[in-house]
Design a protein around this motif. Structure first.
Motif, PDB file in Angstrom:
ATOM      1  N   PRO A  56      35.281 173.085 -23.171  1.00 44.24           N
ATOM      2  CA  PRO A  56      33.949 173.552 -23.749  1.00 44.24           C
ATOM      3  C   PRO A  56      34.358 173.329 -24.724  1.00 44.24           C
ATOM      4  CG  PRO A  56      33.544 174.427 -22.097  1.00 44.24           C
ATOM      5  CD  PRO A  56      34.813 174.654 -22.007  1.00 44.24           C
ATOM      6  N   LEU A  57      35.626 173.528 -25.862  1.00 44.20           N
ATOM      7  CA  LEU A  57      35.870 173.565 -26.792  1.00 44.20           C
ATOM      8  C   LEU A  57      36.497 172.373 -27.537  1.00 44.20           C
ATOM      9  CD1 LEU A  57      38.331 176.708 -27.997  1.00 44.20           C
ATOM     10  CD2 LEU A  57      35.895 176.403 -28.632  1.00 44.20           C
ATOM     11  N   LEU A  58      37.141 171.981 -26.352  1.00 41.79           N
ATOM     12  CA  LEU A  58      37.574 170.360 -26.175  1.00 41.79           C
ATOM     13  C   LEU A  58      37.021 169.546 -26.645  1.00 41.79           C
ATOM     14  CD1 LEU A  58      39.813 168.179 -26.024  1.00 41.79           C
ATOM     15  CD2 LEU A  58      39.428 167.800 -23.347  1.00 41.79           C
ATOM     16  N   SER A  59      35.502 169.975 -25.815  1.00 40.04           N
ATOM     17  CA  SER A  59      34.092 168.401 -25.763  1.00 40.04           C
ATOM     18  C   SER A  59      33.987 168.837 -27.646  1.00 40.04           C
ATOM     19  CB  SER A  59      33.549 169.223 -24.528  1.00 40.04           C
ATOM     20  OG  SER A  59      33.429 169.056 -23.222  1.00 40.04           O
ATOM     21  N   ILE A  60      33.711 169.550 -27.901  1.00 40.03           N
ATOM     22  CA  ILE A  60      33.080 170.525 -28.575  1.00 40.03           C
ATOM     23  C   ILE A  60      33.758 169.601 -29.773  1.00 40.03           C
ATOM     24  CG2 ILE A  60      32.900 171.996 -30.896  1.00 40.03           C
ATOM     25  CD1 ILE A  60      31.146 173.569 -27.796  1.00 40.03           C
ATOM     26  N   ALA A  61      35.057 169.844 -29.872  1.00 42.17           N
ATOM     27  CA  ALA A  61      36.322 168.917 -30.706  1.00 42.17           C
ATOM     28  C   ALA A  61      36.402 167.736 -30.875  1.00 42.17           C
ATOM     29  CB  ALA A  61      37.972 170.475 -30.884  1.00 42.17           C
ATOM     30  N   ALA A  62      36.833 167.567 -30.092  1.00 44.54           N
ATOM     31  CA  ALA A  62      36.607 165.819 -29.498  1.00 44.54           C
ATOM     32  C   ALA A  62      35.745 164.951 -29.978  1.00 44.54           C
ATOM     33  CB  ALA A  62      37.496 165.206 -28.351  1.00 44.54           C
ATOM     34  N   ALA A  63      33.720 165.511 -30.057  1.00 38.15           N
ATOM     35  CA  ALA A  63      33.093 164.715 -30.903  1.00 38.15           C
ATOM     36  C   ALA A  63      32.957 164.784 -32.277  1.00 38.15           C
ATOM     37  CB  ALA A  63      31.317 165.444 -29.922  1.00 38.15           C
TER      38      ALA A  63
END
Length: 158
Positions: A18-25
């Motif tokens: 989820p951190l990757l999802s948020i940071a990438a977005a």
């Protein structure tokens, strides 16, 4: 000490994907913050798929152990459903990591070119990568949620 590794390792995937999802977005949608979060995004692009991979490996080992101990077929079927969601989490997080890395590289490369030499090709590539990152960020977030939910249902019998 006899405990399976899966319940411990899965927590890294639950945090990093989820951190990757948020940071990438955020990286894709907010150009002003890109230079501040680029290294975090790249680091998460490595950590998230690795965490998902270790969770998958340990989950497969746990499932095999339970099957060899005679676990009921009904429970094994629910574990297999959980495993399918875990596999999807792994692949979407890996795809997200690759596209995010490409997006960061493209943005960095475009930023180093002189203003008169930017070209439309780099802009089009950035737009396409941004769209791909957003789609895979949503998919990875969805699948990590579904994986966790199905795993909790197996454990708690809900």
């Amino acid at each position: 000490m006899g405990l399976p590794a899966h319940p411990l390792l899965v927590h890294a995937a639950v945090v990093f994907v989820p951190l990757l999802s948020i940071a990438a977005a955020a990286y894709a949608l907010a150009p002003p913050i890109r230079r501040h979060i680029a290294w975090a995004v790249v680091g998460l692009s490595v950590a998230a798929p690795l965490a998902a991979w270790f969770a998958t490996l340990s989950g497969n080992a746990l499932r095999d152990r339970l099957a060899s101990q005679g676990m009921a077929a009904e429970v094994l079927a629910r574990i297999d459903e959980h495993r399918e969601f875990g596999d999807r989490t792994l692949w979407t997080s890996l795809g997200l990591a690759v596209l995010t890395g490409l997006l960061v590289g493209t943005v960095v490369a475009r930023g180093r070119r002189p203003a008169g030499r930017q070209g439309r090709g780099g802009l089009i590539l950035t737009v396409v990568l941004t769209a791909g990152v957003l789609v895979l960020a949503a998919a990875a977030g969805y699948y990590v949620f579904r994986t966790g939910d199905s795993g909790a249902r197996v454990v708690w019998g809900v």
